[in-house]
Design a protein around this motif. Sequence first.
Motif: not given
Lengths: 146, 426
Positions: B95-103
């Motif tokens: 599984k790949v998780i996409k982000y726009e903003n990551l913390l």
Amino acid sequence: MKRVYPIEEFCMSCGLCEVACATEHSESRNIVKAHKEEKIVPRNSVNRNQEEHVSFSLNCRHCEEPSCVEACITGAIDVGDDGIVLIDTERCVACWSCIMACPFGVIKRDPIRKVSTKCDLCVSTDREGPSCVSACPNRALVYEER
Amino acid sequence: MKYVIIGNSAAAVGAVTGIRKIDKNGKIVIISKEKYLAYSRPSISSLLAGKITMEKMPYRKKEFYDKNGVELMLDAEVSSIDTSAKKLNLTGSRKVIKYENLLVATGGKPFLPPIKGLDKEDILTFTTLDDSLKLKKLSEKIHDVVIVGGGLIGLKAAEGLIKAGINVTVLELAPRVLSAAFDNVTSKIIQNAFKQKGVKIITGDTADEIIKEDGKIVKALLKSGKSIKCDAVIVAIGVMPNTDVLDSSNIKTNRGILIDDYMTTSDKSIYAAGDVAEGFDMVLGKKRVLPIWTNAYVQGKVAGINMAGKKLAFTKLLPMNSITFCDVPIISMGFTEAPNKEEYKVIEKNDIKNNIHKRIILKDNVLVGCCFVTNIDRAGIITGLMKDSIDVSDYIGALLDDDFSFAHFTKEFRAERLKTVNKAIV
């Protein structure tokens, strides 16, 4: 929201606001038992500077961005939808982080129950308005929107 | 907008709160290595001591995540971050998780220098809920424990274990316990309080080798040559930023992830907060890792607000600790010892026999540090003055009085402070 504000020019340093608060938050609702038997810690304090004859009653300011909420390690303190900041004493572990954080110095230790305690504007006691305001003999406390 | 948070403790919870102040709908995903909802990490010692039960551990309940529309991925580990494609890879999953903003709020991990004879599987640590549960179970079988490290974690473990009737020896390499967070007077008081409870504290010494017989730990040999009988060893030397997920990325790190006043890392869509990050300590005047609950929450909240598009700086980072050992409450902030005698002024009020100690440190009449022992009430007023760098000349003599309050301020300053402190930040 409505908060309790002191008028220091009117305060006589009598401490009846503290007595009223302790009684209001006691099981017995008895002025003597609250103090002598239940050993209730009043949630407000008369801040006094004896030398300068300054005094006024101060309780939780119910901040919009409370430092105590940020500091609480167990999540026991929260701001309600009504803006009132409350401590869930069931979840308090007496770490006193809130005491370290509160810039007004209005959170107190309850040494008997080993929890932090502070003003809840009497919402826990089903009272119409805070007891300290009604008890003040010289109207040195007002409960109003500012 | 899609927000992804790695980690699920104080900084992550703060971030959710911060994001939702600005963006009510954007999707939030939390990925956590641990299998629990956010829990009160500092309370793992209360759990070990039997003062609280598992039901009291949650820092935020399930409703918090539901109410804020957070998708929780627990027991899941991020293996790497692809910063150019803005996606995360998970360990043991395609599984790949996409982000726009990551913390990145991955916190700290125990610092474990090798100790001769101590095998990896024998090392006990005390930083997670699982550590606490493991130790609690083990405490039924063990009798003598050596704790390497006399800091906050080591002493908290010691306190929990003596409640279970275990003989505890704490080894601290420095000349005193708690040297990183408290002053020498506080150390003395706490060391004495532990002694009275039957805990042996050895300073200026540490474990050199662990001796096993028939595969079981039997004693610890110290640098000094002393030998301490023990059947378990807890390593509590300290925590270090858990930057593992960034190993293959080009995000700038020093000891921790370098962040600016907006909690932004060297990659503009990646933020960091809490024990993993290196923020600017306002009294020290330089960047450092400050593994402190309150700071983690605030940094997380500020990160969240910025992630959601509102520019907000946080510049009031202060080291601060409030903790109780052997029924003695202690609080410290900023400097606990004066860096030098020329620029800094130390004022104290002591009654050490009764465990009472108050110390403040000033520079140019501005508070830059303090320690309070036993009489800790209204310490927060000092915190507030320190954070806002207020000149305290007018009431300097009253600062250490037990009845010090807003009544000692000038009327104008009091009115100003009552009006403006802690208004909403956004």
